[in-house]
Write an enzyme that holds these catalytic residues in place. Structure first.
Site, PDB file in Angstrom:
ATOM      1  N   GLY A 174     -21.472 -36.779 -33.453  1.00  0.00           N
ATOM      2  CA  GLY A 174     -20.638 -36.742 -32.255  1.00  0.00           C
ATOM      3  C   GLY A 174     -19.402 -37.601 -32.480  1.00  0.00           C
ATOM      4  O   GLY A 174     -19.327 -38.353 -33.450  1.00  0.00           O
ATOM      5  N   LYS A 175     -18.428 -37.466 -31.645  1.00  0.00           N
ATOM      6  CA  LYS A 175     -17.231 -38.321 -31.719  1.00  0.00           C
ATOM      7  C   LYS A 175     -16.467 -38.144 -30.417  1.00  0.00           C
ATOM      8  O   LYS A 175     -16.546 -37.087 -29.790  1.00  0.00           O
ATOM      9  CB  LYS A 175     -16.345 -37.889 -32.896  1.00  0.00           C
ATOM     10  CG  LYS A 175     -15.447 -38.980 -33.429  1.00  0.00           C
ATOM     11  CD  LYS A 175     -16.162 -39.827 -34.446  1.00  0.00           C
ATOM     12  CE  LYS A 175     -15.250 -40.796 -35.139  1.00  0.00           C
ATOM     13  NZ  LYS A 175     -15.900 -41.412 -36.295  1.00  0.00           N
TER      14      LYS A 175
END
Ligand code: NAD
Length: 508
Positions: A174-175
């Site tokens: 994720g980011k």
């Protein structure tokens, strides 16, 4: 909260090696589709109250206020000066103040005229991209940057999916972050923005679901306030510490995290030589970027007997044919004059060189620890090193990669070499879950073994030499033909992710 697909350049580029590896290993078609786009793209807005500011006027504008007497603010201490030279004016500054204003302008004791800009609410765009969670909770940093956008976060979230799989930690990718220049916000505003992010995103974050960490523009102190926002009011607050990693060690951060990425790069380099019954002793190395990753990598290589011939940062590059004194350079950088950016070019015990000449320094190892896209086709042609270890993400372009491959320059790709950070983040999460505290020695011991094991597997996949070694087993992972290291690393990631889909099947 899902925005339309806006894939453009970064994401498409980032997926290039995915597509190459997926074709080579004949990735299951449904898994390929699952991984080609993120599971979820959250796009949202954050509103935050801005503080009052004093904006300096240019000389021409200030002339209209030549007669303004000086205002005094005895309680205006520890003034915060922002990136545009404006001053943050907290309400307590008005205590005992003696203010002379004209049309909202005033003069301070520094002689300059300022325009008083009253605080007002401001809206920011924010994102969290959750790429894949087949192997575990989404994991990835939060970036506060003026050029942050969905395309960049999609690319970085996918990269985290590959990196966590190669590192063999039970996380997905994720980011996220906010479109903001943190240098233009006061400390209070920055904290408010960070807390607002958690307030809005809380329903899709969590220690068992999506675990953020620091990235560009955020740090351990921002992680601390985010943790408070997340866990305050929760019945088992102490069990929520693993909501975020990259924390200060005093509040549940892991020993060894700060140096982990630089150290991890060196563990891989050490193993590169160990395989040839050689060592780092006497090897000449050059380093681009002298921040967190570059300094720890250089320090560690130096301790193992390496000789630093050249180093560069955003201020320029330096060279010494006999070797730069690393401990002295580190001391110089850590004690640089306050208020001025530290740069290696001010270190006088080596001579400045141009960036072009830096790339041409004859050495054994290049460690990249600055930005992505630096090793272009031209740079790859100019290099006179035998090994490139990518501390920085995406240092080499696809064209650079093929020149390196063609010239027989060995590469330890970013998703293998710089995984020390995310591996130690996993250790932090485990320690938080179990209410444990590991020593730095313990962290480094585990990190070394994990990195070397995965690096050996990637090497075997690249050479198509399936084998069971002392600490690794690549027998079920090779694809029947040799390939380059970057593609091999991606094959390892995809094999490990694919196993979850093939063994667990697809929920309907
Ligand atoms: P940092 O901000 O501490 O240091 C960056 C260094 O690069 C500084 O010395 C800076 O002067 C230099 N630099 C910036 N622009 C440059 C330019 N145009 N030319 C030459 N030098 C330039 O950052 P960091 O944490 O050391 O990260 C470095 C790289 O490693 C980044 O690509 C980052 O994404 C990657 N990385 C870092 C970590 C981590 O744990 N810190 C983990 C994985 C990957």
């Amino acid at each position: 909260m899902t925005s339309p697909n806006t894939s453009t350049c970064f994401f498409a580029q980032a997926m290039e090696s995915f597509e190459r590896a997926a074709t080579l290993m004949q990735l299951h078609p449904r898994v390929r589709l699952e991984l080609q786009e993120p599971d979820c793209e959250h796009a949202f807005y954050l509103t935050v109250d801005m503080e009052d500011r004093l904006l300096p006027l240019g000389d021409a504008e200030a002339r209209a206020y030549a007669a303004l007497p000086v205002s005094s603010f005895p309680a205006f201490k520890n003034v915060e000066c922002l990136g545009d030279a404006s001053l943050v004016l907290p309400p307590q500054a008005l205590r005992q103040a003696n203010v002379h204003m004209k049309d909202g302008h005033l003069r301070l004791e520094d002689g300059k005229v300022y325009r008083w800009q009253p605080g007002a609410p401001r809206r920011f765009r924010a994102w969290r991209v959750q790429h894949n969670q087949a192997r575990g909770p989404y994991k990835g940093g939060l970036r506060f940057h003026p050029e942050a956008n969905l395309d960049v976060f999609k690319a970085l979230a996918a990269e985290m999916t590959w990196k966590t799989a190669i590192a063999d930690v039970p996380f997905g990718g994720g980011k996220g972050g906010v479109e903001v220049d943190p240098n233009m916000l006061s400390r209070k505003e920055l904290e408010a923005l960070a807390m607002r992010y958690v307030y809005v995103a809380k329903s899709f974050l969590g220690p068992e679901f999506d675990i953020p960490a620091p990235d560009v523009g955020t740090d351990a102190s921002i992680m601390a306030v985010m943790l408070r926002q997340y866990s305050d009011g929760e019945p088992f607050r102490h069990l929520q510490r693993g909501f975020i990693t990259g924390k200060d060690t005093r509040i549940g951060g892991s020993e060894g995290r700060t140096q982990a990425t630089g150290l991890g790069v060196v563990y891989c380099i050490e193993d590169f030589y160990a395989e040839k019954s050689d060592s780092i002793q006497g090897k000449r190395f050059i380093v681009q970027g002298f921040g967190n990753v570059g300094t720890y990598a250089a320090e560690c290589l130096h301790k193992l007997g390496g000789r630093l011939l050249a180093v560069g940062d955003v201020g320029g590059y330096i060279f010494h044919p006999e070797g730069i004194d690393v401990p002295r350079l580190l001391e110089f950088m850590r004690n640089h004059p306050k208020g001025r950016m530290a740069t290696v070019v001010d270190f006088t015990q080596a001579r400045p060189i141009s960036k072009e000449d830096f790339w041409k320094v004859e050495a054994d190892i290049l460690v990249t620890a600055a930005l992505g896209g630096e090793i272009t086709k031209e740079v790859a042609q100019a290099l006179k090193v035998k090994l490139v270890a990518e501390g920085a993400n995406g240092s080499s372009t696809p064209e650079g990669d093929s020149v390196l491959f063609g010239r027989g320059i060995e590469l330890i790709p970013d998703i293998v070499a710089n995984a020390g950070g995310v591996i130690t983040s996993y250790y932090e999460w485990v320690q938080n879950r179990n209410m444990e505290f590991w020593t730095e020695e313990e962290v480094c011991r585990r990190l070394e073994k994990t990195l070397k094991r995965n690096y050996r597997i990637v090497r075997d996949i690249a050479r198509n030499t399936p084998q069971k070694g002392e600490i690794h087993d690549s027998r079920k992972l090779c694809v029947g033909q040799s390939t380059d290291m970057r593609c091999a690393a991606m094959v390892l990631a995809l094999r490990r992710i694919e196993a979850h889909y093939l063994l667990e099947g697809f929920s309907q």
